[in-house]
Scaffold this motif. Structure first.
Motif, PDB file in Angstrom:
ATOM      1  N   VAL A 254      56.503 -59.752  38.617  1.00  0.00           N
ATOM      2  CA  VAL A 254      56.400 -59.559  40.062  1.00  0.00           C
ATOM      3  C   VAL A 254      56.425 -60.865  40.838  1.00  0.00           C
ATOM      4  O   VAL A 254      56.739 -60.872  42.033  1.00  0.00           O
ATOM      5  CB  VAL A 254      55.112 -58.780  40.407  1.00  0.00           C
ATOM      6  CG1 VAL A 254      55.149 -57.409  39.791  1.00  0.00           C
ATOM      7  CG2 VAL A 254      53.873 -59.533  39.949  1.00  0.00           C
ATOM      8  N   GLY A 255      56.101 -61.995  40.198  1.00  0.00           N
ATOM      9  CA  GLY A 255      55.969 -63.245  40.940  1.00  0.00           C
ATOM     10  C   GLY A 255      57.272 -63.722  41.537  1.00  0.00           C
ATOM     11  O   GLY A 255      57.375 -63.962  42.754  1.00  0.00           O
ATOM     12  N   ALA A 256      58.300 -63.863  40.701  1.00  0.00           N
ATOM     13  CA  ALA A 256      59.591 -64.339  41.191  1.00  0.00           C
ATOM     14  C   ALA A 256      60.230 -63.340  42.162  1.00  0.00           C
ATOM     15  O   ALA A 256      60.940 -63.721  43.095  1.00  0.00           O
ATOM     16  CB  ALA A 256      60.527 -64.606  40.015  1.00  0.00           C
ATOM     17  N   THR A 257      59.978 -62.061  41.972  1.00  0.00           N
ATOM     18  CA  THR A 257      60.530 -61.049  42.879  1.00  0.00           C
ATOM     19  C   THR A 257      59.937 -61.178  44.276  1.00  0.00           C
ATOM     20  O   THR A 257      60.652 -61.127  45.289  1.00  0.00           O
ATOM     21  CB  THR A 257      60.269 -59.650  42.321  1.00  0.00           C
ATOM     22  OG1 THR A 257      60.837 -59.543  41.009  1.00  0.00           O
ATOM     23  CG2 THR A 257      60.866 -58.586  43.213  1.00  0.00           C
ATOM     24  N   LEU A 258      58.614 -61.357  44.352  1.00  0.00           N
ATOM     25  CA  LEU A 258      57.969 -61.506  45.661  1.00  0.00           C
ATOM     26  C   LEU A 258      58.407 -62.792  46.355  1.00  0.00           C
ATOM     27  O   LEU A 258      58.686 -62.796  47.561  1.00  0.00           O
ATOM     28  CB  LEU A 258      56.447 -61.483  45.483  1.00  0.00           C
ATOM     29  CG  LEU A 258      55.845 -60.161  44.998  1.00  0.00           C
ATOM     30  CD1 LEU A 258      54.348 -60.300  44.815  1.00  0.00           C
ATOM     31  CD2 LEU A 258      56.165 -59.040  45.974  1.00  0.00           C
ATOM     32  N   SER A 259      58.450 -63.901  45.608  1.00  0.00           N
ATOM     33  CA  SER A 259      58.887 -65.160  46.218  1.00  0.00           C
ATOM     34  C   SER A 259      60.365 -65.082  46.617  1.00  0.00           C
ATOM     35  O   SER A 259      60.773 -65.639  47.652  1.00  0.00           O
ATOM     36  CB  SER A 259      58.662 -66.312  45.249  1.00  0.00           C
ATOM     37  OG  SER A 259      59.317 -66.074  44.019  1.00  0.00           O
ATOM     38  N   GLY A 260      61.183 -64.387  45.836  1.00  0.00           N
ATOM     39  CA  GLY A 260      62.567 -64.175  46.242  1.00  0.00           C
ATOM     40  C   GLY A 260      62.677 -63.317  47.485  1.00  0.00           C
ATOM     41  O   GLY A 260      63.603 -63.498  48.297  1.00  0.00           O
ATOM     42  N   GLY A 261      61.747 -62.376  47.655  1.00  0.00           N
ATOM     43  CA  GLY A 261      61.733 -61.582  48.878  1.00  0.00           C
ATOM     44  C   GLY A 261      61.495 -62.422  50.115  1.00  0.00           C
ATOM     45  O   GLY A 261      62.053 -62.141  51.190  1.00  0.00           O
ATOM     46  N   VAL A 262      60.674 -63.468  49.994  1.00  0.00           N
ATOM     47  CA  VAL A 262      60.478 -64.382  51.122  1.00  0.00           C
ATOM     48  C   VAL A 262      61.790 -65.072  51.482  1.00  0.00           C
ATOM     49  O   VAL A 262      62.135 -65.230  52.667  1.00  0.00           O
ATOM     50  CB  VAL A 262      59.389 -65.414  50.767  1.00  0.00           C
ATOM     51  CG1 VAL A 262      59.233 -66.437  51.890  1.00  0.00           C
ATOM     52  CG2 VAL A 262      58.062 -64.722  50.512  1.00  0.00           C
ATOM     53  N   ALA A 263      62.556 -65.492  50.463  1.00  0.00           N
ATOM     54  CA  ALA A 263      63.860 -66.102  50.726  1.00  0.00           C
ATOM     55  C   ALA A 263      64.797 -65.123  51.427  1.00  0.00           C
ATOM     56  O   ALA A 263      65.569 -65.516  52.328  1.00  0.00           O
ATOM     57  CB  ALA A 263      64.476 -66.586  49.416  1.00  0.00           C
ATOM     58  N   VAL A 264      64.774 -63.854  51.054  1.00  0.00           N
ATOM     59  CA  VAL A 264      65.614 -62.848  51.703  1.00  0.00           C
ATOM     60  C   VAL A 264      65.216 -62.691  53.169  1.00  0.00           C
ATOM     61  O   VAL A 264      66.089 -62.581  54.060  1.00  0.00           O
ATOM     62  CB  VAL A 264      65.508 -61.510  50.951  1.00  0.00           C
ATOM     63  CG1 VAL A 264      66.231 -60.408  51.718  1.00  0.00           C
ATOM     64  CG2 VAL A 264      66.091 -61.633  49.556  1.00  0.00           C
ATOM     65  N   LEU A 265      63.922 -62.681  53.474  1.00  0.00           N
ATOM     66  CA  LEU A 265      63.483 -62.555  54.868  1.00  0.00           C
ATOM     67  C   LEU A 265      63.927 -63.756  55.701  1.00  0.00           C
ATOM     68  O   LEU A 265      64.363 -63.606  56.853  1.00  0.00           O
ATOM     69  CB  LEU A 265      61.964 -62.405  54.911  1.00  0.00           C
ATOM     70  CG  LEU A 265      61.392 -61.098  54.370  1.00  0.00           C
ATOM     71  CD1 LEU A 265      59.875 -61.115  54.409  1.00  0.00           C
ATOM     72  CD2 LEU A 265      61.932 -59.909  55.153  1.00  0.00           C
ATOM     73  N   VAL A 266      63.811 -64.962  55.142  1.00  0.00           N
ATOM     74  CA  VAL A 266      64.257 -66.147  55.876  1.00  0.00           C
ATOM     75  C   VAL A 266      65.761 -66.076  56.132  1.00  0.00           C
ATOM     76  O   VAL A 266      66.242 -66.408  57.225  1.00  0.00           O
ATOM     77  CB  VAL A 266      63.874 -67.423  55.090  1.00  0.00           C
ATOM     78  CG1 VAL A 266      64.476 -68.661  55.755  1.00  0.00           C
ATOM     79  CG2 VAL A 266      62.371 -67.564  55.005  1.00  0.00           C
ATOM     80  N   ALA A 267      66.518 -65.643  55.120  1.00  0.00           N
ATOM     81  CA  ALA A 267      67.966 -65.504  55.314  1.00  0.00           C
ATOM     82  C   ALA A 267      68.285 -64.455  56.365  1.00  0.00           C
ATOM     83  O   ALA A 267      69.229 -64.607  57.152  1.00  0.00           O
ATOM     84  CB  ALA A 267      68.621 -65.149  53.983  1.00  0.00           C
TER      85      ALA A 267
END
Length: 432
Positions: free
Chosen positions: A323-336
């Motif tokens: 779940v860790g990398a998925t949640l942090s990747g979700g932050v990148a998606v929101l910024v994009a």
């Protein structure tokens, strides 16, 4: 007086005879009938003669061989087993609850020691390289610890500086994104009116005002724990230094506290568990680095702001499995999404999912191997329990702890005899 002595002797012989009969009855199997007895001076009483016909009466009840009394024999066997399991589970639960209470009471010590153990497993190979280069143990440990600390501080400095420089631009684009969302709510399939939008915005503002006190109290409580955070950080540094320098000595001291018959197996299980922890931490760092590089490349290609901080966030989040990398990747998606729109956000989302699939199906089985392989259900349960018990720190420590316990329990339950410890003294018998 002689008559009294004779009477006492007869009573004594009758008592002894009765005791012998009781002992014989207990020793005889339940299905073997008791033989008929004849009267004797030492065992008076009416007995059946050899030619008498004995009328069969009601069979005498006998207790089960696994029960202590006839009352227990009347209880069904399944209920006795369930009761035995129940009180044992209650005892185990009480002990576990007491252990959790002790751990929560001294969590300011337990958590830094756990983090120091993980850092020691990560830095131990570097210390070994310097020791093979003929550096003193204390100097090698200090060089590795200072170098690792400098690397962490330098990375955090770069992340914070880039974040501070990009906040104004991101705030402006966030405002533009909010206006675009409002326009879509008016002209999109929802067709919300201005009055409805204003009402929803007023409700959101009211919710923020009502919860301001909760947010402020949380910030104050966080400020009050600053001293505990500093204390824990110092304890992590000192514990990591001494674990790296004197880890083998500390382990041998702990093993010597155990009984002699258990030392070899515990020493073998402990060393195998440490090898598993080292392999797990090294593999996790490598997988996290690959995740950060893979997602960071897509962020740079599509010119998403905060590419380096977001890649660093992915690297840190990858230490929490699944779940860790998925949640942090979700932050990148929101910024994009805020900066570049929905198309770029969908591309970044696809990149995050692709990297996660590559990690889960190829990298982890290839890098970690079967020695530290853990079933995903055990990982999810461990993560949930860790978050409930100790928050983010519990999520970081839960899976390595499960891997270590898995290896240690397997080695302790193995029937093979472990190798002789290096500090064991073998005494050979002299030949005659």
């Amino acid at each position: 007086m002689n008559r009294f002595e004779r009477m006492r002797g007869r009573l004594r012989r009758a008592y002894e005879s009765g005791r012998e009969a009781v002992r014989a009855g207990r020793a005889r199997p339940p299905d073997v009938p008791e033989p008929a007895r004849t009267a004797s001076p030492s065992s008076p009483g009416p007995t059946a003669p050899p030619t008498a016909t004995v009328v069969e009466g009601e069979p005498q009840e006998s207790a089960h061989h696994s029960t202590a009394s006839r009352d227990d024999a009347d209880v069904p066997h399944a209920l006795r087993i369930a009761a035995a399991w129940s009180w044992r589970l209650i005892v185990i639960g009480v002990v576990f609850w007491a252990l959790m209470e002790v751990v929560s009471t001294i969590s300011i010590v337990i958590i830094p020691l756990a983090v120091a153990m993980l850092l020691s497993a990560l830095l131990a190979p570097a210390v070994g390289w310097l020791l093979r280069a003929r550096l003193p143990r204390s100097l090698a440990t200090a060089v590795v610890l200072v170098g690792g600390l400098a690397g962490v501080v330098g990375t955090l400095t770069l992340v914070v500086n880039e974040f501070i420089q990009g906040v104004p631009e991101l705030s402006e684009k966030s405002s533009q994104g909010l206006r675009q969302i409002q326009d879509w709510l008016r002209t999109g399939p929802l067709h919300l009116s201005d009055n409805q939008l204003d009402r929803y915005l007023d409700e959101a503002q009211q919710w923020v005002n009502n919860n301001t006190e909760r947010f402020t109290s949380g910030a104050l409580s966080t400020a009050t724990t600053l001293a505990e955070v500093l204390t824990g950080a110092l304890l992590v540094l000192f514990a990591t230094f001494f674990f790296l320098r004197d880890g083998s000595m500390i382990w041998r001291f702990l093993v010597r506290l155990l009984p002699v018959a258990a030392r070899w197996k515990v020493d073998d299980a402990g060393r195998a568990a440490w090898s598993t922890l080292v392999a797990y931490v090294r593999a996790t760092v490598l997988v996290a680095f690959i995740d950060a590089v893979g997602i960071g490349i897509f962020l740079v290609i599509f010119d998403v702001p905060f590419a380096f901080p977001l890649a660093a966030l992915v690297f840190l989040g990858a230490f929490i499995p699944i779940v860790g990398a998925t949640l942090s990747g979700g932050v990148a998606v929101l910024v994009a999404l805020v900066d570049s729109g929905a198309v770029t956000a969908l591309i970044i989302l696809g990149a995050v999912i692709g990297v996660q699939q590559l990690e889960g199906n190829v990298l982890q089985p290839l890098i970690m191997g079967r020695a530290v392989a853990i079933h995903p259900l055990a990982v999810i349960i461990g993560l949930t329990a860790g978050v409930v018990l100790a928050g983010i720190t519990g999520a970081l420590v839960a899976v390595p702890l499960i891997a270590v316990l898995n290896t240690a329990i397997r080695r302790l339950s193995a029937r093979s005899v472990p190798d002789t410890p290096p500090d064991a003294v073998v005494v050979a018998a002299q030949s005659p």
